[in-house]
Design an enzyme around this catalytic site. Structure first.
Site, PDB file in Angstrom:
ATOM      1  N   ASP A  37       0.828  -1.137  -0.062  1.00 47.09           N
ATOM      2  CA  ASP A  37       0.048   0.126  -0.007  1.00 47.09           C
ATOM      3  C   ASP A  37       0.847   1.371  -0.032  1.00 47.09           C
ATOM      4  O   ASP A  37       2.049   1.123   0.297  1.00 47.09           O
ATOM      5  CB  ASP A  37      -0.966  -0.070   1.189  1.00 47.09           C
ATOM      6  CG  ASP A  37      -2.022   0.787   1.143  1.00 47.09           C
ATOM      7  OD1 ASP A  37      -3.123   0.233   0.877  1.00 47.09           O
ATOM      8  OD2 ASP A  37      -1.997   2.055   1.220  1.00 47.09           O
ATOM      9  N   ASP A  63       4.328   2.216  -4.512  1.00 47.03           N
ATOM     10  CA  ASP A  63       3.230   2.803  -5.515  1.00 47.03           C
ATOM     11  C   ASP A  63       3.281   1.835  -6.546  1.00 47.03           C
ATOM     12  O   ASP A  63       4.218   1.580  -7.406  1.00 47.03           O
ATOM     13  CB  ASP A  63       3.774   4.074  -5.939  1.00 47.03           C
ATOM     14  CG  ASP A  63       2.856   4.703  -6.874  1.00 47.03           C
ATOM     15  OD1 ASP A  63       1.885   4.367  -7.239  1.00 47.03           O
ATOM     16  OD2 ASP A  63       3.259   6.011  -7.376  1.00 47.03           O
ATOM     17  N   VAL A  64       2.034   1.216  -6.858  1.00 44.60           N
ATOM     18  CA  VAL A  64       1.972   0.213  -7.958  1.00 44.60           C
ATOM     19  C   VAL A  64       2.020   0.977  -9.433  1.00 44.60           C
ATOM     20  O   VAL A  64       2.236   0.431 -10.327  1.00 44.60           O
ATOM     21  CB  VAL A  64       0.377  -0.437  -7.968  1.00 44.60           C
ATOM     22  CG1 VAL A  64       0.210  -1.262  -6.796  1.00 44.60           C
ATOM     23  CG2 VAL A  64      -0.635   0.462  -8.118  1.00 44.60           C
ATOM     24  N   ASN A  90      -4.994  -4.837  -6.941  1.00 45.53           N
ATOM     25  CA  ASN A  90      -6.352  -4.322  -6.352  1.00 45.53           C
ATOM     26  C   ASN A  90      -6.186  -2.845  -6.384  1.00 45.53           C
ATOM     27  O   ASN A  90      -7.245  -2.111  -6.128  1.00 45.53           O
ATOM     28  CB  ASN A  90      -6.793  -4.904  -4.974  1.00 45.53           C
ATOM     29  CG  ASN A  90      -7.886  -4.059  -4.403  1.00 45.53           C
ATOM     30  OD1 ASN A  90      -8.835  -4.285  -4.641  1.00 45.53           O
ATOM     31  ND2 ASN A  90      -7.246  -3.580  -3.259  1.00 45.53           N
ATOM     32  N   TYR A 156     -11.891   7.588 -14.060  1.00 45.45           N
ATOM     33  CA  TYR A 156     -12.049   6.283 -13.405  1.00 45.45           C
ATOM     34  C   TYR A 156     -12.846   5.207 -14.279  1.00 45.45           C
ATOM     35  O   TYR A 156     -12.185   4.039 -14.576  1.00 45.45           O
ATOM     36  CB  TYR A 156     -12.928   6.471 -12.179  1.00 45.45           C
ATOM     37  CG  TYR A 156     -13.401   5.302 -11.321  1.00 45.45           C
ATOM     38  CD1 TYR A 156     -12.089   5.051 -10.421  1.00 45.45           C
ATOM     39  CD2 TYR A 156     -14.657   4.468 -11.283  1.00 45.45           C
ATOM     40  CE1 TYR A 156     -12.500   3.796  -9.561  1.00 45.45           C
ATOM     41  CE2 TYR A 156     -14.697   3.611 -10.720  1.00 45.45           C
ATOM     42  CZ  TYR A 156     -13.656   3.177  -9.640  1.00 45.45           C
ATOM     43  OH  TYR A 156     -13.561   2.026  -8.999  1.00 45.45           O
ATOM     44  N   LYS A 160     -11.183   1.586 -15.485  1.00 46.83           N
ATOM     45  CA  LYS A 160     -11.455   0.143 -15.340  1.00 46.83           C
ATOM     46  C   LYS A 160     -12.020  -0.460 -16.585  1.00 46.83           C
ATOM     47  O   LYS A 160     -11.936  -1.949 -16.260  1.00 46.83           O
ATOM     48  CB  LYS A 160     -12.762   0.380 -14.232  1.00 46.83           C
ATOM     49  CG  LYS A 160     -12.179   1.221 -13.014  1.00 46.83           C
ATOM     50  CD  LYS A 160     -11.285   0.185 -12.298  1.00 46.83           C
ATOM     51  CE  LYS A 160     -10.971   0.736 -11.029  1.00 46.83           C
ATOM     52  NZ  LYS A 160      -9.960  -0.138 -10.173  1.00 46.83           N
TER      53      LYS A 160
END
Length: 270
Positions: A37, A63-64, A90, A156, A160
């Site tokens: 996270d 940080d992904v 996720n 967003y 997605k």
């Protein structure tokens, strides 16, 4: 895929919301966890809670959106537990506003995390999962927004829907290889979380943000969502759709596409 004690689950965005629900459910099932996270403080608190329950946990603040951070997470999983059985890509953030009023930095920030994080997870972990030559699953968190479009959620929704497309493509590619590695895409409706805290207002009305925030806060309990996710994985499902009441809205969209009618926005069925 059977989910058994001792397996290793990697979860990004683990410190809150869906990620925390997945971590708590996985830990209760006896899995060993590798958690990531951006919030070191919240991640440390979760790790302490899980360790008190006897769960084996390794963690890394990262940080992904940064490929090197995801690669470091993979290396940590191998170093601590020898491999990976479940990868939950996720981590995600929210952005509201008129699409043309959201500035370039806000667009790039959201795409880097919501889509780039999944891409980085796939590129970092798939070679390892394939090399292991045993059943494993990649679970990509999309959203109801990955299937249905809404106003004021441009970045967003774009991110997605791209996650859904990537997941389906990956499903076909793994099938071509007849690999024991599989993929699933999670498309939930509202789930109780603080994702709206990541929102940088981009022209959206305060009324919209309040309405969306309230809907999310009153959403499905993350632990209940996690139970449904694990049940779906054990059943071999690609589509993980925990909010069944939204299917009529998806049917309306598909019908509009097939009938070549102009789309009309309707609030999804409650």
């Amino acid at each position: 895929m059977r989910i058994e004690r001792g397996q290793v689950a990697v979860i990004t965005g683990a410190a809150g919301g869906i990620g925390r629900g997945l971590a708590e459910e996985a830990g209760a099932r006896g899995l060993r966890l590798v958690l990531s996270d951006v919030s070191g403080e919240r991640l440390a608190a979760l790790v302490a809670t899980l360790q008190e329950r006897g769960v084996g946990v390794a963690s890394l603040v990262g940080d992904v959106g940064q490929a090197q951070d995801v690669e470091a997470l993979r290396d940590l999983a191998v170093q601590r537990f020898g491999g990976v059985d479940l990868l939950f890509n996720n981590a995600g953030v929210m952005q509201t506003g008129f699409s043309w009023e959201i500035d370039a930095a806000q667009w790039q920030r959201l795409l880097a995390i919501n889509l780039g994080g999944v891409i980085n997870g796939v590129r970092s972990f798939l070679p390892l999962l394939l090399e292991q030559q045993r059943p494993a699953r990649v679970v990509n968190t999309a959203s109801l927004a990955g299937l249905i479009c809404s106003p004021m959620l441009g970045p967003y929704t774009v991110s997605k829907q791209a996650v859904v497309a990537l997941s389906e493509t990956l499903h076909y590619e793994l099938a071509m290889l007849q690999s024991p590695v599989g993929v699933a895409v999670l498309c939930p409706g509202p789930v109780a979380s603080d994702i709206m805290a990541s929102n940088h207002p981009g022209g959206a009305t305060q009324q919209l943000d309040d309405l969306l925030g309230s809907s999310i806060q009153q959403g499905m309990d993350p632990r209940e969502l996690a139970r449904q996710v694990f049940a779906g994985l054990e059943a071999g499902h690609f589509w993980l759709l925990p909010h069944k009441q939204f299917k009529p809205a998806l049917e309306r969209r598909l019908s509009s596409i097939l009938d070549e009618t102009n789309p009309v926005f309707q609030m999804a069925d409650a």
